[in-house]
Design a protein around this motif. Structure first.
Motif, short mmCIF file in Angstrom:
data_model
loop_
_atom_site.label_atom_id
_atom_site.label_comp_id
_atom_site.label_asym_id
_atom_site.label_seq_id
_atom_site.Cartn_x
_atom_site.Cartn_y
_atom_site.Cartn_z
N UNK A 111 11.12 -3.89 -4.19
CA UNK A 111 10.89 -4.75 -5.35
C UNK A 111 9.64 -4.33 -6.11
N UNK A 112 8.59 -3.94 -5.38
CA UNK A 112 7.38 -3.49 -6.06
C UNK A 112 7.63 -2.20 -6.83
N UNK A 113 8.37 -1.26 -6.25
CA UNK A 113 8.72 -0.04 -6.98
C UNK A 113 9.47 -0.39 -8.26
N UNK A 114 10.40 -1.31 -8.15
CA UNK A 114 11.20 -1.76 -9.29
C UNK A 114 10.29 -2.35 -10.38
N UNK A 115 9.34 -3.20 -9.96
CA UNK A 115 8.44 -3.84 -10.93
C UNK A 115 7.55 -2.81 -11.63
N UNK A 116 7.15 -1.76 -10.91
CA UNK A 116 6.31 -0.72 -11.52
C UNK A 116 7.05 -0.04 -12.67
N UNK A 148 0.83 -1.21 0.00
CA UNK A 148 0.00 0.00 0.00
C UNK A 148 0.86 1.25 0.00
N UNK A 149 1.99 1.20 0.69
CA UNK A 149 2.90 2.35 0.73
C UNK A 149 3.42 2.72 -0.65
N UNK A 150 3.50 1.74 -1.53
CA UNK A 150 4.08 1.98 -2.86
C UNK A 150 3.05 2.49 -3.88
N UNK A 151 1.80 2.64 -3.47
CA UNK A 151 0.75 3.06 -4.42
C UNK A 151 1.08 4.37 -5.15
N UNK A 152 1.53 5.43 -4.43
CA UNK A 152 1.87 6.66 -5.16
C UNK A 152 2.99 6.45 -6.19
N UNK A 153 3.96 5.59 -5.84
CA UNK A 153 5.06 5.30 -6.76
C UNK A 153 4.54 4.56 -7.98
N UNK A 154 3.56 3.69 -7.78
CA UNK A 154 2.98 2.95 -8.92
C UNK A 154 2.48 3.91 -9.99
N UNK A 155 1.66 4.87 -9.59
CA UNK A 155 1.09 5.80 -10.56
C UNK A 155 2.18 6.67 -11.19
N UNK A 156 3.16 7.08 -10.39
CA UNK A 156 4.24 7.91 -10.93
C UNK A 156 5.12 7.15 -11.90
N UNK A 157 5.49 5.92 -11.54
CA UNK A 157 6.39 5.15 -12.39
C UNK A 157 5.71 4.68 -13.67
N UNK A 158 4.44 4.34 -13.58
CA UNK A 158 3.71 3.95 -14.80
C UNK A 158 3.63 5.14 -15.74
N UNK A 159 3.31 6.31 -15.18
CA UNK A 159 3.16 7.52 -16.00
C UNK A 159 4.47 7.96 -16.63
N UNK A 160 5.59 7.71 -15.95
CA UNK A 160 6.89 8.13 -16.48
C UNK A 160 7.56 7.00 -17.26
N UNK A 161 7.28 5.74 -16.88
CA UNK A 161 7.87 4.60 -17.57
C UNK A 161 7.34 4.43 -18.98
N UNK A 162 6.03 4.69 -19.16
CA UNK A 162 5.43 4.57 -20.49
C UNK A 162 6.09 5.52 -21.49
N UNK A 163 6.25 6.82 -21.16
CA UNK A 163 6.94 7.71 -22.10
C UNK A 163 8.37 7.27 -22.40
#
Length: 251
Positions: free
Chosen positions: A143-148, A12-27
Motif C-alpha cells: 500500500x505504501x508503494x502504491x501511495x508513493x 522502512x523497507x519501502x524507502x528506496x521505492x519512495x525515491x524511485x516512484x516519486x522521481x518517476x511519478x512526477x515526470x
C-alpha cells in the motif's frame, strides 16, 4: 494489524521505492498534463491502472493519435491489447507469489492489485517478523508503494504548468537505478546471485536479438525484449533448479 515496531520496519523497507516512484511519478504527471490531459485524469490513471510503463505508453498512444484515429471499439481493443502485453510479466510474478500470499486473508485482494516490479522484489525477499501478521506486513509494504506512485503523479500533474519543458530530462533513469538497488538488496537477503545473473544474461541476449537484422528486419522486435528475456530466464532457472535438485542442492 501490526504493532508500531513492525509497522516502522515494513515502511522502512519501502524507502528506496519512495525515491524511485516519486522521481518517476512526477515526470508521468508532467507528461500527461503537457499532452493536454487534465491533472485529475493522470491521478486517476495511477489509482486505477497502477502501471508505470503501461501509463507512459498509454499517454503516448493517445497523444500520437494511434488510438484516437480509430473507432471507439478499435481504440479500446488497441489500448487493452498493448497494455495486456506490457503487463504480461505480472502473470509470472503472481504465480511465484502464490505461497507468499497464502493465508493473508482480507489483504489478499489489495496485495494482488498492488503487485509491481518493485513491490514484487520487496515482498518476495523480505523477512517477515515472527510476531507480525503476514497479510498486514506485506499489505503495508504494498500500500505504501502504491501511495508513493499516486503521490508522485499528483505532484507532477499539479506542477505541470510551472516546470519548464526539458527540466527533468533523464530523471526517468531513477527507475533503472531503483531496480539495481532492489536487486542488490535481494541478493544480500537471499545470498543467491544466480537468479539475478540469469536475468541479466537472458535480457542481454534478448536485447542482442533485437539488433540483429535478417532481410532488413530485426530477429526480435524491440517491444518483445522484456517478455522474451523473462521467459528465457524462467526456462533457464527451471532447468538449473531441476539439475541442482538432482545433485541435492538449491539454486
Amino acid at each position: 494489524m501490526l504493532d508500531s515496531s513492525n509497522f516502522r520496519r515494513a515502511v522502512k523497507l519501502t524507502t528506496p521505492v519512495f525515491f524511485g516512484y516519486i522521481a518517476v511519478g512526477i515526470p508521468f504527471g508532467l507528461m500527461a498534463v503537457n499532452a493536454g490531459f487534465p491533472w485529475w485524469l493522470a491521478v486517476l490513471m495511477s489509482l486505477l491502472i497502477y502501471s508505470g510503463s503501461g501509463q507512459y505508453i498509454g499517454i503516448a498512444l493517445f497523444s500520437s493519435g494511434i488510438v484516437n484515429n480509430s473507432t471507439f471499439w478499435a481504440s479500446l481493443l488497441t489500448f487493452v491489447g498493448i497494455e495486456f502485453v506490457i503487463g504480461l510479466r505480472h502473470i509470472f510474478y503472481s504465480l511465484s507469489l502464490i505461497e507468499t500470499y497464502r493465508g493473508t486473508g482480507r489483504w489478499k485482494i489489495p496485495l494482488i492489485f498492488t503487485i509491481t516490479d518493485e513491490t514484487f522484489a520487496l515482498v518476495s525477499s523480505c523477512n517477515i517478523p515472527s510476531d507480525a501478521d503476514r497479510g498486514a506486513y506485506l499489505g503495508i509494504i504494498s500500500i505504501f508503494d502504491y501511495s508513493y506512485w499516486v503521490f508522485g503523479t499528483f505532484l507532477g500533474a499539479i506542477l505541470g504548468n510551472f516546470i519548464p519543458d526539458g527540466y527533468l530530462n533523464g530523471v526517468d533513469f531513477a527507475l533503472t537505478a531503483l531496480f539495481v538497488v532492489l536487486m542488490i538488496n535481494q541478493i544480500r537477503s537471499s545470498k543467491k546471485i544466480i537468479p539475478s545473473l540469469v536475468g541479466a544474461l537472458t535480457t542481454a541476449f534478448a536485447t542482442a536479438l533485437s539488433y540483429i537484422k535478417i532481410g532488413g528486419h530485426a530477429i526480435l522486435p524491440g517491444q518483445h525484449i522484456i517478455l522474451t528475456g523473462l521467459c528465457l530466464g524462467i526456462v533457464v532457472m527451471v532447468f538449473l533448479s531441476k539439475k541442482n535438485k538432482g545433485n541435492g542442492g538449491k539454486v
